[in-house]
Design an enzyme around this catalytic site. Structure first.
Site, PDB file in Angstrom:
ATOM      1  N   GLU A  77      43.305 -68.940  42.546  1.00 24.28           N
ATOM      2  CA  GLU A  77      42.702 -69.786  43.582  1.00 24.28           C
ATOM      3  C   GLU A  77      43.802 -70.597  44.225  1.00 24.28           C
ATOM      4  OE1 GLU A  77      38.167 -70.938  42.196  1.00 24.28           O
ATOM      5  OE2 GLU A  77      39.622 -72.516  42.514  1.00 24.28           O
ATOM      6  N   ASP A 106      37.931 -84.082  45.693  1.00 24.16           N
ATOM      7  CA  ASP A 106      39.004 -83.930  44.712  1.00 24.16           C
ATOM      8  C   ASP A 106      39.442 -85.258  44.125  1.00 24.16           C
ATOM      9  OD1 ASP A 106      39.776 -81.080  44.506  1.00 24.16           O
ATOM     10  OD2 ASP A 106      39.897 -81.277  46.680  1.00 24.16           O
TER      11      ASP A 106
END
Lengths: 404, 272
Positions: free
Chosen positions: B49, B60
């Site tokens: 990824e 995040d």
């Protein structure tokens, strides 16, 4: 977009979309709390007991209705249309922001949430949130960019006096957009007991609609007051637009009155051509930021750019999705007002009417003055004087080289 | 068969748990990313990824936020990410690559143009953190170009939405193991196990589990019930202090190899 809109009150649709704009562009973990909020809010917004509670606080705590004041000396000096001021600066805490925070705090209480979080840029929304949290006995955490904390020490202290915990945000540009990111992260992490009070008509559905609903008391009052005081509706409305909550608050009740022209004044900062501005609608492009599709200021790689305005409350790289929709449908026109024009309007209003307007609201006054000059004296231009300027005196003094 | 489906089919046939490391493109340096991807594959990654840097990575935690900021400061944006994928593909024709990021860079680039370029570069899927299933029509050009649209499910996902997500998932379904941002430490293994079991019954794709996987022990525990384990923040954190590209590759390998070994030890003991 060439789109024929019959009824502006039909927006947003059930997915929170205003035409192409709005929606719920958030991480999966936020979908459940948003769904919980939508369920609670859409039940409450038609609940007579809730509305009575809200109305009572708006009247007795906020001090509504706010008057419409005819700025006769200013109008005469300009020599054109009559300038009328909707005095949101006279509300408790000195701005329109409290209309929304009172409403959302009541929703939080109905949902049984005891902890409130908020983001703030200049500190006005943070203060309005800390205020209602004190009023309702809720824990209050305000995220604020480290740069803004340095610039707005007085508001930081006001929030602390009101019992709020102010958390500095040190990521990204360390300003409003980063505070919003951090508040979203807090919400994702503490979803169960936490209510997020967003301060403007942006964010994921239902925030643009809910914040609009709570602020639209401004336009509903104004519509009645215009009839009472002047026997008719205004010819034009003017409000400043950062995220756009005071503007949509004034505009919404008039959206279906097609004879009423609508103008939003965005912060053109040092001039659109310099790139140092915060005019998302005038100079931005459609994108996705903070949970909604709207106009954003970003580079060709899609990175959100830093904005500039003398007024911290307009210093935001996005804008509420309903404004994006009103721009594309042509129902409202959005214009840029520079720092210098806003400051000139601030001084003009101070000296002719004895009113210190917030720097944000001074952008609206500046455009109203421009507009009034082009119109005959029997026309009525209604400006949302969204906040008072006491908070800005240090900024203005510093800009003008005065050491207080 | 596309690379993601082929890889999961091979894993299933071998009775192995997939290992999916995440790295932010352009961090810890702009010239290390492709080498790190190869190092991860050498150390046992089944799929990589690759994070597309964004100025406002709202889902995040601090580790990946700062990696995004550093990458952007080095000038690594979407165009550079596609170049990395193309360069990676020149030496590795089989390991699937999924791009992970936020919508705005892709929308500004143009979804259709991005989809064609990403496919052409050799990407296999796209995971857009801020595009829940309600807004999936936004990414129709990605599917049209043959990119798998990897969807997320969370502990808070309601049953009706979960059913819709399971039905629409492409490539694999990414289960976010707790309500929170990337890299936080709140993993309750029993909760995750129970939820993943339910999802595996209704998902038409394999189920990968991520968010909060830090080391070999937590990866191996998840590997007992998930089809694949995603590991991101802990790896990005490990790479952050790299001296140069070679050091970053060494760190990537040293980080991933024990996790691979732990997953495989479990698989072997299971077979035995």
């Amino acid at each position: 977009m060439d789109m024929k809109v019959e009824d502006y009150f039909a927006y947003p649709d059930p997915h929170g979309r205003f035409g192409d704009y709005g929606g719920s562009y958030v991480a999966e973990t936020l979908m459940a709390p948003l769904e919980e909020l939508r369920a609670a809010y859409f039940a409450l917004r038609r609940d007579p007991a809730f509305l009575a509670e809200l109305d009572s606080d708006l009247r007795h705590y906020v001090g509504r209705p706010s008057p419409i004041y005819h700025a006769e000396r200013l109008s005469k000096k300009i020599g054109g249309a009559q300038i009328l001021l909707k005095r949101e600066d006279l509300n408790h805490t000195g701005a329109h922001k409290i209309n929304n925070t009172v409403g959302q705090a009541l929703v939080a209480r109905h949902m049984g949430k005891r902890r409130v979080i908020a983001e703030t840029g200049a500190g006005q929304h943070g203060v309005a949130t800390a205020t209602v949290c004190a009023r309702f006995g809720l824990e209050c955490v305000v995220y604020m960019g480290a740069v803004d904390i340095e610039r707005q020490k007085i508001n930081v202290y006001r929030m602390k006096l009101l019992g709020a915990d102010v958390v500095p945000v040190t990521s990204g540009s360390r300003t409003l957009k980063d505070a919003l990111n951090e508040a979203l992260r807090d919400w994702v992490t503490n979803v169960a007991g936490t209510f997020y009070i967003i301060g403007t008509v942006a964010g994921p559905h239902p925030y643009p609609q809910m914040v609009r609903d709570f602020n639209s008391v401004v336009g509903r009052e104004a519509r009645v007051q215009m009839q009472e005081q002047f026997g008719r509706l205004p010819d034009a409305l003017v409000a400043c637009v950062g995220g756009g909550s005071n503007a949509i608050g004034l505009f919404h009740a008039f959206l279906n009155d097609r004879d009423v022209a609508i103008f939003g004044a965005e912060a053109a900062g040092e001039g659109i051509a310099t790139g140092r501005h915060a005019a998302s609608l005038v100079a931005g492009r459609p994108g996705v930021l903070h949970g909604n599709r709207t106009y954003v200021l970003c580079d060709d790689d899609g990175q959100i750019t830093e904005t500039h305005s003398v007024s911290a409350g307009l210093d935001y790289p996005g804008v509420g999705p309903e404004h994006a929709f009103l721009k594309d449908t042509g129902r409202a026109q959005y214009v840029g007002v520079t720092d210098d024009e806003a400051l000139a309007a601030f001084h003009e209003l101070a000296r002719t009417e004895g009113i210190l307007a917030a720097l944000e609201s001074s952008h609206a006054v500046a455009h109203a003055m421009k507009l009034a000059r082009t119109l005959p004296s029997d026309r009525l231009v209604l400006v949302n004087l969204s906040g008072r300027g006491d908070k800005d005196v240090h900024t203005i003094a510093a800009r003008e080289g005065i050491d207080l | 068969m596309n690379r993601i489906d082929a890889r999961f089919a091979a894993l299933r046939a071998a009775g192995r748990t997939g290992l999916i490391p995440f790295v932010t493109a352009g961090d810890p340096s702009a010239d290390a990313t492709v080498a790190i991807m190869h190092a991860l594959v050498d150390a046992g990654a089944d799929l990589v990824e690759l994070g597309v840097p964004f100025s406002d990575p709202m889902a995040d935690g601090p580790v990946i936020q700062h990696a995004n900021e550093r990458a952007l400061a080095r000038g690594v944006g979407l165009a550079r990410v596609l170049a990395y994928v193309r360069e990676f593909r020149a030496r590795d024709a089989t390991t699937p690559v999924v791009l992970m990021g936020y919508l705005n860079p892709i929308e500004i680039h143009g979804s259709g143009r991005f989809a064609d370029e990403a496919k052409d570069a050799g990407a296999d899927g796209v995971l857009l953190v801020d595009c829940p299933i309600e807004e999936i029509q936004t990414t129709a050009p990605l599917a049209a170009a043959g990119l798998a649209r990897v969807l997320l499910a969370a502990p808070t996902t309601a049953p009706a939405r979960l059913a819709a997500i399971c039905a629409a998932a492409e490539g694999f379904l990414y289960y976010v193991s707790f309500a929170g941002i990337t890299g936080a430490d709140r993993l309750s293994m029993d909760d995750v196990r129970a939820r993943v079991a339910g999802i595996k019954r209704s998902a038409k794709t394999p189920v990968a589990v991520g968010f909060g996987v830090r080391d070999a022990a937590s990866a191996a525990a998840i590997g007992t019930f998930a089809d694949a384990v995603v590991i991101g923040s802990a790896l990005v954190d490990r790479l952050a202090a790299s001296k140069d590209a070679a050091d970053a590759c060494r760190r990537a390998g040293e980080f991933l190899a024990p996790i691979r070994a732990a997953l495989d030890a479990r698989a072997e003991s299971h077979v035995a």
